[in-house]
Each structure stands twice: as structure tokens, then as C-alpha cells.
Design a protein around this motif. Structure first.
Motif, PDB file in Angstrom:
ATOM      1  N   VAL A 116      30.084  41.566  35.649  1.00  0.00           N
ATOM      2  CA  VAL A 116      29.889  42.316  34.405  1.00  0.00           C
ATOM      3  C   VAL A 116      28.956  41.532  33.484  1.00  0.00           C
ATOM      4  CG1 VAL A 116      30.997  43.211  32.317  1.00  0.00           C
ATOM      5  CG2 VAL A 116      32.150  43.426  34.523  1.00  0.00           C
ATOM      6  N   LEU A 117      27.923  42.203  32.968  1.00  0.00           N
ATOM      7  CA  LEU A 117      27.012  41.592  31.997  1.00  0.00           C
ATOM      8  C   LEU A 117      27.161  42.337  30.673  1.00  0.00           C
ATOM      9  CD1 LEU A 117      24.577  39.581  31.517  1.00  0.00           C
ATOM     10  CD2 LEU A 117      23.078  41.487  32.131  1.00  0.00           C
TER      11      LEU A 117
ATOM     12  N   SER B  57      35.154  42.204  28.301  1.00  0.00           N
ATOM     13  CA  SER B  57      34.620  42.371  29.657  1.00  0.00           C
ATOM     14  C   SER B  57      35.645  41.946  30.696  1.00  0.00           C
ATOM     15  CB  SER B  57      33.335  41.551  29.829  1.00  0.00           C
ATOM     16  OG  SER B  57      32.352  41.977  28.925  1.00  0.00           O
ATOM     17  N   SER B  58      36.417  40.904  30.396  1.00  0.00           N
ATOM     18  CA  SER B  58      37.457  40.471  31.330  1.00  0.00           C
ATOM     19  C   SER B  58      38.482  41.589  31.516  1.00  0.00           C
ATOM     20  CB  SER B  58      38.170  39.217  30.807  1.00  0.00           C
ATOM     21  OG  SER B  58      37.270  38.150  30.681  1.00  0.00           O
ATOM     22  N   GLU B  59      38.844  42.244  30.418  1.00  0.00           N
ATOM     23  CA  GLU B  59      39.802  43.350  30.507  1.00  0.00           C
ATOM     24  C   GLU B  59      39.214  44.523  31.283  1.00  0.00           C
ATOM     25  OE1 GLU B  59      42.963  43.698  30.031  1.00  0.00           O
ATOM     26  OE2 GLU B  59      42.986  41.597  29.423  1.00  0.00           O
ATOM     27  N   TYR B  60      37.931  44.757  31.058  1.00  0.00           N
ATOM     28  CA  TYR B  60      37.262  45.859  31.752  1.00  0.00           C
ATOM     29  C   TYR B  60      37.274  45.619  33.263  1.00  0.00           C
ATOM     30  CZ  TYR B  60      33.404  48.895  33.228  1.00  0.00           C
ATOM     31  OH  TYR B  60      32.632  49.824  33.879  1.00  0.00           O
ATOM     32  N   LEU B  61      36.967  44.403  33.658  1.00  0.00           N
ATOM     33  CA  LEU B  61      36.937  44.062  35.081  1.00  0.00           C
ATOM     34  C   LEU B  61      38.337  44.198  35.681  1.00  0.00           C
ATOM     35  CD1 LEU B  61      34.670  43.245  36.946  1.00  0.00           C
ATOM     36  CD2 LEU B  61      35.075  40.867  36.410  1.00  0.00           C
ATOM     37  N   ARG B  62      39.341  43.849  34.891  1.00  0.00           N
ATOM     38  CA  ARG B  62      40.720  43.975  35.354  1.00  0.00           C
ATOM     39  C   ARG B  62      41.081  45.456  35.553  1.00  0.00           C
ATOM     40  NH1 ARG B  62      44.916  40.240  33.763  1.00  0.00           N
ATOM     41  NH2 ARG B  62      43.682  39.669  31.949  1.00  0.00           N
ATOM     42  N   CYS B  63      40.707  46.275  34.572  1.00  0.00           N
ATOM     43  CA  CYS B  63      41.082  47.690  34.627  1.00  0.00           C
ATOM     44  C   CYS B  63      40.307  48.462  35.689  1.00  0.00           C
ATOM     45  CB  CYS B  63      40.829  48.360  33.275  1.00  0.00           C
ATOM     46  SG  CYS B  63      41.937  47.798  31.991  1.00  0.00           S
ATOM     47  N   ILE B  64      39.011  48.195  35.791  1.00  0.00           N
ATOM     48  CA  ILE B  64      38.168  49.035  36.646  1.00  0.00           C
ATOM     49  C   ILE B  64      38.015  48.474  38.057  1.00  0.00           C
ATOM     50  CG2 ILE B  64      35.855  50.088  36.876  1.00  0.00           C
ATOM     51  CD1 ILE B  64      37.649  51.277  34.666  1.00  0.00           C
ATOM     52  N   CYS B  65      37.947  47.163  38.200  1.00  0.00           N
ATOM     53  CA  CYS B  65      37.756  46.573  39.529  1.00  0.00           C
ATOM     54  C   CYS B  65      39.011  45.860  40.037  1.00  0.00           C
ATOM     55  CB  CYS B  65      36.573  45.605  39.524  1.00  0.00           C
ATOM     56  SG  CYS B  65      35.040  46.360  38.975  1.00  0.00           S
ATOM     57  N   GLY B  66      40.080  45.890  39.249  1.00  0.00           N
ATOM     58  CA  GLY B  66      41.321  45.248  39.692  1.00  0.00           C
ATOM     59  C   GLY B  66      41.188  43.746  39.841  1.00  0.00           C
TER      60      GLY B  66
END
Lengths: 336, 336
Positions: free
Chosen positions: B139-140, B161-170
Motif C-alpha cells: 500500500v502506498l 493504511s495498516s488497517e486497510y491492508l488488514r481489512c482488505i488483504c487480511g
């Protein structure tokens, strides 16, 4: 002409710089010399067995080395006998006409700034790289000498890079773009907006306005200026993306058609070579009172050979005289 | 769930957005609806002939369009009935759960900032893109919402972004890098140095320090934060370089082995698809009080389908609640 080469700089020093200097012999005229800088005993060891090196190589003893990750200014202060410090010294005292190093970039820039000083009228030196593209070479400046740019600095990068392209690639009237995040006037940060106004007023450069990162590869312009932080990020990003894409490409090909591996490999290799930093030979530090060519840390001997060529061409083309002239013209026009 | 799609945004509007919405039917549950925003007469024309669209598509009439190059804030003021303004309005009044647009990015960001406002505790929203790499998604953030960043903004981009990666890419415990021009503490500009100190103090993020552009492709980190100017330059540069390399690769292959053209083309196509922005479906504007997915201007219907999927996943994962929690934790730790 005398070109000094930092034998101790770079990830593969001194082996590759020495090999590069030996291979550069064929481009030299009979009065040309290479001054190889580094620990004399080590250099003699690497040179031994290569017949006739004494005819074109002189060794300048410098026992110390500035490490690739050392803090530039401190390292230079603590190591006056490092190859980088000695190299800048030789250039400053007129003992060589140009210098080449694949060592610590920050330290090389700092050594040149401290010893060579700036060209008359230049505010800040900038590192200019040539990006080989599908549509021809594009100069990107600055890629790391100056992370706190002002509009005047970027304007001078445009002038200096245009002259560089003229001298080295024979390209006149280079189209200059200002790296931004959209072509419209309103886009960009404060630096871009102010630089844009300044450059619009200089008719001696062929300013085409804001460009985006993708324009570099689309034949839109010949020179792209930006501040050193952005330029250096771009440089490393291009390196990483190209490496990643070539790897993906090869794996995909090997997976789908293992019988064609050799054919794929050869085509990929050929494109890779066209984009290889080793081929276009180092980046000049434009704006210092001397010719300094900075090479990639991972330079092979081929990169050193090419850097020596660029150094010699820059000296022959009297690029610094031309830069001084153009900057004086601009300053004159302001007072006219 | 109700997802609004800007039918008038993007280079291929309304054809591709409409096609994308029709194709998104299969991912929808029986209570899910798409609200298609644009000129009703035009949209009905594009939908006619597609049987059963009324079962999952509602049309929201918006006669005006914000052009791709219009100045964002002025355009929104002058065009309250544009699809972008109406879309933000629907989200602000709770009539839809998420919004998707391939229109003018600046105007989309401005509309969300004005109507949705920021999440509690968030200083500035940032656009986060996913870069597909050899080593997995990276994620950038930010790639263009905020060109005047402060350290606190970059720190919050890391959290969001860390939360986004957790939610969308697990992906849990994302490794966060700060984009700079060298790994050492001393390198970078003032923003980087100050951000580095701030991020070092937050143990809730897995901060690995400065990274360079090439690290994005080397599996070094999962999240890279930078200011919007630099991020947007990177985004466009990647696009241009990839395009240029694929072109060179294909030409080189066709030149050396014209008999293998079809094989080369198929391998290149397959790698291209892995790096295609259409495949990873739009970039969230993190930090606004709503779910907003911004698509590339050149989005095809596939990009719209994928963006609708990302929008739905973001709503389901309650990503904004998680972001608010984490930012509150950090602020609490400062006062503890």
C-alpha cells in the motif's frame, strides 16, 4: 587530459574501477592520463600482470576510504586522506581535468562543494541522470544533491541540463518539463507553482510546462527538473520497478512456455541492457567548478569506462563555460 | 448495502461505469443496491436492453459533470448538480454506504472533504493505492490528496493504511516504511526526519524506518507512506515506465524472433494483467467519514466492478471504526 578515478568507491571497489580504467585505454589519446586514487599497495596488486598500464595510469596514494553509508561531511573531515577527499583536492588544484567516482554520493557531492566550489552564478549544484527511453534520452535533474530546492535552483537545473544534453547527446533546444502532479497551472505544490512562473519568463529555455512521471517515457520532453528528494525517489523507484518487471516477465514466460526459456531470456536481456545504468555512464554533478561524474554504487567496469568517456566529452565540450555564459545571459536579462 | 457509482466520471464515462455496474450484479446480495448517478436520460439509454437492471440499480439524476481538468473547488461550487457533488451529498446524508468514482480526483477529494468531513481525530485524508508486486501487495499512501504534509499526517497514513491492508488483504502487522532517499537516519528532507522520530514512538505500528523507491518491489515492507506530491509522481512514473518497458520488450522480441510473436505477446499480457490498475479496483480515500473509492481516470468496467467490491468489503469490515479506535489509542497514549 587527466581524469581521476576513485578506485575505492562503489560496491565492487577496487576490482571494477581498476578493470574499468584498464579498459578505458582505447578511448585515450597519447597525452591522456588516468589518475587512479586509492591505497597504492592494493592498486599495484590489482594492476600487476596488466602489461603497459604505466603508460597511461598514474597512482595517487590515498590510504583511507569513505564508506558507502558514512555521514558525508563528518567522514570527509575525519578522513582527509580518503580517496574522495584526495580526488576533490586534485581537481581543486588543477592537477586533473575531471573526476569519476562510484563511491558515497553524498560525500562526493560534499567534497566537490567544499573544494571545487560552485560555478560563477550557480546557486546549487544538481546531479543529472540520463534515462534511456523508447523515444530517446531524457535528462532528469536533480536526483539527490539538493533536497531543499528553491525555484531559482530548479530554473538553473533546466539551463544546465539543456546544455548537458547539447554537449553530450548533440541535442539542441531541449524541451524542458517541470515534474508535477498534473499539467494544469493550478496543480502541484508551492515550489512547482513558483518555479513555473519563473521558468515561463525565460525564453532561452524551451519550457513546455508541468509534466507528470509518465511523460518521461512518452517522448513529451527531453529534460525534466525536480527537487533532489523527488528525483532520487524516482531514480530508485525506476530501478526497483524495472528489476521487478523483468523478473516477473521471465518467470511468467518460463512458466507458460518452458521450451522457449532461452529465447525469452535473450530478448529480456537485450531490453535490460538498453535500460542499464552501466551503459550510460555516470551522472554529472552540474554546477560545480570542475567536471565530476558520479556513478551508481553498483557500477561494473563498463560503467566506469562509460563515465570516463562522459567526463572526457564534458571537458572537450567546455560545458562549464557554456553554463556560465547562459546563466550570465539570464542574469543580464533581469537587469536589462 | 447501497453503493453509489458516479456514472459520469472517467475517460470512458458513462459507457464503462454503466457496464461495470451491470457486471457487479453477481457480487451483490439480495438487499444490495447500486445507485447510479448521472443524467437520467443518458443512463436509461445505456441501460436499456439489459434485462432486470431495475432489480438492483437505482438512478439518481444529476445533469451536470465536473470535467477531468476543472479546478476542483470552483467546479463543485459552480455545479451543485454535478454527479460528484450529488454523490458526496448522498453519502453525507446517509443515503448510501459507499461511493465510487473514476472522475476528477481532486474534485472527488474536495467533495468528500467538504461534505463527508474527516473521521474523528484524523488531520488529513490520504489516497491509498495497492501496488501489486512480486512479493505481494504494497500500500502506498498518500498519492495525491495532500501535497502539504506534516509529520502527523504521514503518521496517520501509516495507521490508516495498516488497517486497510488488514481489512482488505487480511494482512496483520503490516511493516511500514517511510519513503526517503536512503535508509540512514541522517538522510531525507525535514519532513522525513521529523516523521521518522514521531513514528518511532508509536509501537502500535510496525515501523521499519526509511525505505527507498526500490524497496517497494523487494518485499521489504507492506505499507509505504509519503506526501501526496511524491506519491502521485511515483504513481504516474510507475505507469509510464511499465508501459514503456512492455512496449520495448515486445518490440525487441518481435524483432529478434518474429516467429514467436504470439508466445511473447501472451506472456507479456499475463504479466501486464497482474500490474494492471483495473484489476485491483480503485483507491480508498482514507480518513473521511464515509467510504470513498477513487478509480483511475482511464478505468474500464472491470476497474469499476473491482472498486465496488473494495467499497463493499470496506463497509463490511467497518474499516472506519477501526481507524478511529487506533487513532484514539495513539492520542490516549500521548496523554498517559
Amino acid at each position: 587530459m587527466r581524469v581521476a578515478v576513485d578506485a575505492m568507491g562503489g560496491d565492487y571497489a577496487p576490482a571494477e574501477p581498476v578493470k574499468g580504467v584498464l579498459a578505458a585505454k582505447e578511448q585515450l589519446g597519447k597525452d591522456d592520463k588516468i589518475v587512479l586514487i586509492g591505497d597504492e599497495a592494493i592498486l599495484r596488486q590489482h594492476l600487476s600482470g596488466h602489461e603497459g598500464w604505466e603508460s597511461f595510469i598514474e597512482i595517487e596514494h590515498a590510504p583511507d576510504v569513505v564508506g558507502m553509508d558514512e555521514a558525508p561531511v563528518e567522514a570527509l573531515r575525519q578522513k582527509p586522506n580518503s580517496s574522495l577527499a584526495r580526488m576533490a583536492e586534485l581537481a581543486a588544484t588543477g592537477k586533473v581535468d575531471a573526476i569519476v567516482s562510484a563511491g558515497n554520493t553524498g560525500a562526493c557531492v560534499a567534497a566537490c562543494q567544499m573544494r571545487l566550489r560552485r560555478l560563477h552564478g550557480v546557486h546549487r549544484p544538481g546531479i543529472a541522470i540520463i534515462i534511456p527511453t523508447f523515444h530517446g534520452p531524457v535528462v532528469l535533474c536533480d536526483v539527490g544533491a539538493n533536497v531543499n530546492c528553491r525555484p531559482q535552483h530548479l530554473h538553473q537545473y533546466a539551463i544546465m541540463s539543456s546544455e548537458y544534453l547539447r554537449c553530450i547527446c548533440g541535442k539542441d533546444h531541449a524541451r524542458v518539463g517541470l515534474l508535477s502532479i498534473g499539467e494544469e497551472d493550478a496543480k502541484g505544490n508551492t515550489l512547482v507553482k513558483e518555479t513555473r512562473e519563473l521558468m515561463k519568463g525565460d525564453t532561452s529555455i524551451r519550457f513546455i510546462g508541468n509534466v507528470e512521471g509518465r511523460d518521461i517515457f512518452r517522448g513529451t520532453c527531453d529534460v525534466v527538473v525536480c527537487e533532489g528528494f523527488v528525483g532520487n525517489v524516482c531514480l530508485k523507484l525506476m530501478e526497483g520497478l524495472a528489476e521487478g518487471l523483468f523478473k516477473s516477465m521471465f518467470q511468467e514466460m518460463a512458466r507458460t512456455r518452458p521450451d522457449l526459456t532461452a529465447e525469452f531470456q535473450s530478448a529480456i536481456k537485450s531490453v535490460k541492457e538498453r535500460f542499464d545504468f552501466n551503459e550510460y555512464g555516470g551522472a554529472p554533478l552540474l554546477g560545480v567548478n570542475g567536471i565530476c561524474i558520479i556513478c551508481h554504487g553498483a557500477s561494473s567496469h563498463r560503467a566506469i569506462v562509460n563515465a570516463i568517456r562522459v567526463a572526457r566529452e564534458s571537458v572537450n565540450a567546455k560545458i562549464n563555460d557554456r553554463i556560465i555564459d547562459r546563466i550570465q545571459q539570464w542574469q543580464g536579462s533581469l537587469h536589462a
